[in-house]
Design a protein around this motif. Sequence first.
Motif, PDB file in Angstrom:
ATOM      1  N   VAL A 533       0.856  -1.133   0.240  1.00 11.62           N
ATOM      2  CA  VAL A 533       0.313   0.234  -0.127  1.00 11.62           C
ATOM      3  C   VAL A 533       0.781   1.241  -0.334  1.00 11.62           C
ATOM      4  CG1 VAL A 533      -1.923   1.307   1.460  1.00 11.62           C
ATOM      5  CG2 VAL A 533      -1.718  -1.047   0.984  1.00 11.62           C
ATOM      6  N   VAL A 534       0.993   2.180  -1.270  1.00  9.27           N
ATOM      7  CA  VAL A 534       1.768   3.434  -0.796  1.00  9.27           C
ATOM      8  C   VAL A 534       0.656   4.671  -0.390  1.00  9.27           C
ATOM      9  CG1 VAL A 534       3.144   2.146  -2.669  1.00  9.27           C
ATOM     10  CG2 VAL A 534       0.975   3.179  -3.740  1.00  9.27           C
ATOM     11  N   ALA A 535      -0.731   4.450  -0.991  1.00  7.72           N
ATOM     12  CA  ALA A 535      -1.395   5.945  -0.911  1.00  7.72           C
ATOM     13  C   ALA A 535      -2.996   5.467   0.520  1.00  7.72           C
ATOM     14  CB  ALA A 535      -1.480   6.895  -1.929  1.00  7.72           C
ATOM     15  N   VAL A 536      -3.006   6.433   1.124  1.00  5.07           N
ATOM     16  CA  VAL A 536      -4.556   6.042   1.709  1.00  5.07           C
ATOM     17  C   VAL A 536      -5.751   7.313   0.906  1.00  5.07           C
ATOM     18  CG1 VAL A 536      -6.135   5.546   3.447  1.00  5.07           C
ATOM     19  CG2 VAL A 536      -3.512   5.035   3.788  1.00  5.07           C
ATOM     20  N   ASP A 537      -6.228   7.388   0.896  1.00  2.00           N
ATOM     21  CA  ASP A 537      -7.438   8.838  -0.114  1.00  2.00           C
ATOM     22  C   ASP A 537      -5.952   9.456  -0.692  1.00  2.00           C
ATOM     23  OD1 ASP A 537      -9.647   7.493   0.181  1.00  2.00           O
ATOM     24  OD2 ASP A 537      -9.811   8.892   2.363  1.00  2.00           O
ATOM     25  N   LYS A 538      -5.693   9.010  -1.398  1.00  7.20           N
ATOM     26  CA  LYS A 538      -4.295  10.285  -2.013  1.00  7.20           C
ATOM     27  C   LYS A 538      -3.118  10.563  -1.272  1.00  7.20           C
ATOM     28  CE  LYS A 538      -7.618  11.152  -5.836  1.00  7.20           C
ATOM     29  NZ  LYS A 538      -8.145  12.256  -6.933  1.00  7.20           N
ATOM     30  N   LEU A 539      -2.956  10.262  -0.446  1.00  5.63           N
ATOM     31  CA  LEU A 539      -2.222  10.896   1.360  1.00  5.63           C
ATOM     32  C   LEU A 539      -1.468   9.216   1.270  1.00  5.63           C
ATOM     33  CD1 LEU A 539      -3.848  12.580   3.219  1.00  5.63           C
ATOM     34  CD2 LEU A 539      -2.566  13.365   1.603  1.00  5.63           C
ATOM     35  N   ARG A 540       0.109   9.606   1.006  1.00  7.64           N
ATOM     36  CA  ARG A 540       0.973   8.740   1.764  1.00  7.64           C
ATOM     37  C   ARG A 540       0.647   7.396   2.391  1.00  7.64           C
ATOM     38  NH1 ARG A 540       5.685   7.915   4.726  1.00  7.64           N
ATOM     39  NH2 ARG A 540       5.454  10.433   5.793  1.00  7.64           N
ATOM     40  N   ALA A 541       0.719   5.959   3.130  1.00  5.89           N
ATOM     41  CA  ALA A 541       0.751   5.591   3.662  1.00  5.89           C
ATOM     42  C   ALA A 541       1.209   5.905   4.467  1.00  5.89           C
ATOM     43  CB  ALA A 541      -0.127   4.174   3.302  1.00  5.89           C
ATOM     44  N   TYR A 542       1.298   6.023   5.119  1.00  9.87           N
ATOM     45  CA  TYR A 542       2.405   5.921   6.626  1.00  9.87           C
ATOM     46  C   TYR A 542       2.705   5.247   8.120  1.00  9.87           C
ATOM     47  CZ  TYR A 542       0.370   9.405   9.082  1.00  9.87           C
ATOM     48  OH  TYR A 542      -1.204  10.090   9.429  1.00  9.87           O
ATOM     49  N   ASP A 543       0.986   4.728   8.457  1.00  5.98           N
ATOM     50  CA  ASP A 543       0.830   4.502   9.567  1.00  5.98           C
ATOM     51  C   ASP A 543      -0.730   3.991   9.318  1.00  5.98           C
ATOM     52  OD1 ASP A 543      -0.606   3.814  12.427  1.00  5.98           O
ATOM     53  OD2 ASP A 543       1.322   4.436  13.094  1.00  5.98           O
ATOM     54  N   LEU A 544      -1.357   2.997   8.868  1.00  9.45           N
ATOM     55  CA  LEU A 544      -2.075   2.469   9.146  1.00  9.45           C
ATOM     56  C   LEU A 544      -3.789   3.109  10.214  1.00  9.45           C
ATOM     57  CD1 LEU A 544      -2.326  -0.376   6.459  1.00  9.45           C
ATOM     58  CD2 LEU A 544      -2.739   1.732   5.811  1.00  9.45           C
ATOM     59  N   ASP A 545      -3.063   2.445  11.313  1.00  6.22           N
ATOM     60  CA  ASP A 545      -3.965   2.953  12.246  1.00  6.22           C
ATOM     61  C   ASP A 545      -4.242   4.117  13.049  1.00  6.22           C
ATOM     62  OD1 ASP A 545      -3.809   0.147  13.558  1.00  6.22           O
ATOM     63  OD2 ASP A 545      -2.228   0.350  14.447  1.00  6.22           O
ATOM     64  N   LYS A 546      -2.969   5.280  13.218  1.00  2.90           N
ATOM     65  CA  LYS A 546      -3.239   6.950  12.948  1.00  2.90           C
ATOM     66  C   LYS A 546      -4.239   7.106  11.564  1.00  2.90           C
ATOM     67  CE  LYS A 546       1.045   7.435  15.258  1.00  2.90           C
ATOM     68  NZ  LYS A 546       1.566   8.297  15.196  1.00  2.90           N
ATOM     69  N   GLN A 547      -4.021   6.892  10.142  1.00  2.00           N
ATOM     70  CA  GLN A 547      -5.093   7.003   8.943  1.00  2.00           C
ATOM     71  C   GLN A 547      -6.221   6.429   9.207  1.00  2.00           C
ATOM     72  OE1 GLN A 547      -1.250   5.901   5.857  1.00  2.00           O
ATOM     73  NE2 GLN A 547      -1.976   7.450   5.313  1.00  2.00           N
ATOM     74  N   LEU A 548      -6.556   5.021   9.655  1.00  4.39           N
ATOM     75  CA  LEU A 548      -8.282   4.794  10.000  1.00  4.39           C
ATOM     76  C   LEU A 548      -8.798   5.473  11.314  1.00  4.39           C
ATOM     77  CD1 LEU A 548      -7.813   1.123   8.787  1.00  4.39           C
ATOM     78  CD2 LEU A 548      -8.526   2.866   7.622  1.00  4.39           C
ATOM     79  N   LYS A 558     -10.554   5.015  -0.350  1.00  3.74           N
ATOM     80  CA  LYS A 558      -9.727   4.967  -1.420  1.00  3.74           C
ATOM     81  C   LYS A 558      -7.730   4.659  -1.497  1.00  3.74           C
ATOM     82  CE  LYS A 558     -10.554   5.552  -5.495  1.00  3.74           C
ATOM     83  NZ  LYS A 558     -10.579   4.665  -6.205  1.00  3.74           N
ATOM     84  N   LEU A 559      -7.879   3.399  -1.423  1.00  5.00           N
ATOM     85  CA  LEU A 559      -6.193   1.981  -1.713  1.00  5.00           C
ATOM     86  C   LEU A 559      -5.011   2.065  -2.124  1.00  5.00           C
ATOM     87  CD1 LEU A 559      -6.385  -0.204   1.855  1.00  5.00           C
ATOM     88  CD2 LEU A 559      -5.934   2.781   2.109  1.00  5.00           C
ATOM     89  N   HIS A 560      -4.136   2.367  -3.059  1.00  9.02           N
ATOM     90  CA  HIS A 560      -3.603   2.708  -4.016  1.00  9.02           C
ATOM     91  C   HIS A 560      -2.442   1.711  -3.690  1.00  9.02           C
ATOM     92  CE1 HIS A 560      -5.616   5.743  -5.563  1.00  9.02           C
ATOM     93  NE2 HIS A 560      -4.973   5.503  -7.062  1.00  9.02           N
ATOM     94  N   ALA A 561      -1.931   0.285  -4.668  1.00  9.32           N
ATOM     95  CA  ALA A 561      -0.691  -0.380  -3.867  1.00  9.32           C
ATOM     96  C   ALA A 561      -0.504  -1.203  -4.919  1.00  9.32           C
ATOM     97  CB  ALA A 561      -1.657  -1.364  -3.300  1.00  9.32           C
ATOM     98  N   PHE A 562       0.557  -1.143  -5.188  1.00  6.09           N
ATOM     99  CA  PHE A 562       1.419  -1.556  -6.035  1.00  6.09           C
ATOM    100  C   PHE A 562       1.377  -3.896  -5.930  1.00  6.09           C
ATOM    101  CE2 PHE A 562       3.780   1.755  -6.827  1.00  6.09           C
ATOM    102  CZ  PHE A 562       3.425   2.064  -8.216  1.00  6.09           C
ATOM    103  N   ARG A 563       0.753  -4.246  -6.592  1.00  4.38           N
ATOM    104  CA  ARG A 563       0.737  -6.073  -6.283  1.00  4.38           C
ATOM    105  C   ARG A 563       1.490  -6.122  -7.943  1.00  4.38           C
ATOM    106  NH1 ARG A 563      -4.701  -8.673  -7.128  1.00  4.38           N
ATOM    107  NH2 ARG A 563      -4.774  -7.618  -4.887  1.00  4.38           N
ATOM    108  N   ARG A 564       2.879  -7.063  -7.328  1.00  4.77           N
ATOM    109  CA  ARG A 564       4.319  -6.890  -7.991  1.00  4.77           C
ATOM    110  C   ARG A 564       4.523  -5.614  -8.960  1.00  4.77           C
ATOM    111  NH1 ARG A 564       0.944 -11.267  -8.635  1.00  4.77           N
ATOM    112  NH2 ARG A 564       0.324  -9.751 -10.767  1.00  4.77           N
ATOM    113  N   ASP A 565       5.034  -5.140 -10.199  1.00 10.58           N
ATOM    114  CA  ASP A 565       5.308  -3.859 -10.525  1.00 10.58           C
ATOM    115  C   ASP A 565       3.416  -3.224 -10.623  1.00 10.58           C
ATOM    116  OD1 ASP A 565       4.770  -5.381 -12.888  1.00 10.58           O
ATOM    117  OD2 ASP A 565       6.300  -4.760 -13.879  1.00 10.58           O
ATOM    118  N   GLU A 566       2.398  -3.853 -10.688  1.00  8.72           N
ATOM    119  CA  GLU A 566       1.372  -3.438 -10.890  1.00  8.72           C
ATOM    120  C   GLU A 566       0.342  -2.603 -10.107  1.00  8.72           C
ATOM    121  OE1 GLU A 566      -0.906  -5.723 -12.896  1.00  8.72           O
ATOM    122  OE2 GLU A 566       0.303  -6.924 -13.677  1.00  8.72           O
TER     123      GLU A 566
END
Length: 597
Positions: A533-548, A558-566
């Motif tokens: 996971v690289v972004a949470v609602d277009k902000l950099r993912a850094y601490d899921l507990d705090k961001q939730l 909306k989460l953006h995440a890399f699966r392999r290189d996609e």
Amino acid sequence: MTQPVPVQYTLRPVSPEAHLFEATVIVTHPAKDGQVFFLPAWIPGSYMIREFSKHIVEMEARAGGKPVALRQLEKNRWQAAPVKGALTLRYLVYAFDLSVRGAYLDGERGFFNGTSVFLAAEGYENEPCAVEIHAPEGKAYADWKVATSLPAVDIKKKSGFGGYQASSYDELIDHPVEMGEFHKVSFKACGVPHEFVVSGHFQCDLKRLAEDTKKICEYQIKLFGEPAPFDRYVFMLFVGKDIYGGLEHRASTALVANRDDLPAPGATDIGDGYLKLLGLISHEYFHSWNVKRMKPAAFTPYDLNREGMTRLLWAFEGITSYYDDLTLVRCGLIDEKRYLGLVAETITGVQRGAGRMKQTLEQSSFEAWTKYYRQDENSPNSIVSYYTKGSLAALALDLTIRRDSKGKQSLDDVMRALWSKWLADGKGLEEDEWEKIAIETTGLKLKPFFDLALRSTQELPLLELLKSQGVELKFEAAQGASDRGGVVDAFAGKPAPLTLGVKTAADAAGIKLVQVLDGGAAQQAGLSGGDVVVAVDKLRAYDLDKQLARLAAGDKIKLHAFRRDELMAFDVAPQAAPEDTCRLKLQAGGGKWIAGR
């Protein structure tokens, strides 16, 4: 004139910088049709085919000063051509496995299990053998020493290098060897000499480590009854960073741990790291009785070329896991409240895995070779650990025996009965024999308990059993990723925070989803183990507990995440954390079983 032993080994650290041991084995009377040699495919105590033969770099055979042809028969078996007189096999072993299971060599230390370096001469497995252990050559290794529980024959008193012996191949491979400039402290437990050898870079109160370990050893020796089943015992501990593990042997144990887990000079408390190390020491020492001697019939003798399947690992690993922490409180190292905190964490760990509802303890034991020791990102959803759930089954069995016998008997009595049986016949336990001995020893109708605990996926009756001992159990929602449960003075009933239902790890690109749990928000949204996971609602993912934590029930992200290189996008509806975190509350006068009363 003394006759030479049939099989003679030498072991030399010939190239520490290249991590190479040189080994030779001499068979004085090789088989007439061509001597066969093999290297074990696994090591007792670690139930996975490891293919130690893959580390053999080169091999040659000679007899009478002339080369002898070698033919490989299988992945780990070779046959020499027929010869007259003694046959010598020489080979190199690559040793760079820092675990307790293999072999390691560099410019600072050497370590090996016999299963990694000693080829067995087929047909001579039950014959005596001799071993000559050499030091590396060069001034840089002048201060190297040897630590091992192998019986010595002719060694240098200061360093320990020299000649050792074993009554059989099985004994030979059950005494690991540590070499290098280690630190050593000695003590006696119930009159038996013990050595604690520590290697690596560290600062430690070795005297305190020895004193605390002595308490553990003496309690366990007295639990089963003196004398101890060995004349001498050696602990071998290597400390480094982010490592942990142990492997039991008949008169020693190999351990690896974080250097920060050692007791610091001047410290008097037992921090979480040191507590974890003491639990590991306790666990491996308990195995001196429970699996090194008392063991499944499937392990007597070991077939080291293929899996040894048994449904009894819950009894030999799970029960050992129950007694490892129990020993710490009974020998006075921790109090009842600290112990119950460890129990709560174990209950939480089991409760959080959906695998407990899909795999029984007997299945977990039997499938250890293919599932427990070969875990992947889906393992929490598909398997249960015979270590952790096995320890809870042992707790439940202990409390059941105490309740139904009105406090007259306990699991201790069963363990002593099993030990008496082994002392009498030395035989392994058949698959149904452990339960039969427990029923005979206690006189209780325990079959319904065993059917539920071992052969079903129903929940263990811990709530009722603990309540009968003055301990209340309640499951609440975790209050963050670090919340593993524990002991409380009062149940808080805090609201459940939002969660994705994942286990995570740091990653250079973001937050890696190590595991995605069944039924959780992440799984329902299509995320998978291994996604980053690289972004949470277009902000950099850094601490899921705090961001939730800023979200309200019903919110979506909306989460953006890399699966392999996609790069992929997921719409996720976070859920309220499930009530899977164990809180234990000790009532006044409760928990008497903890102290053995």
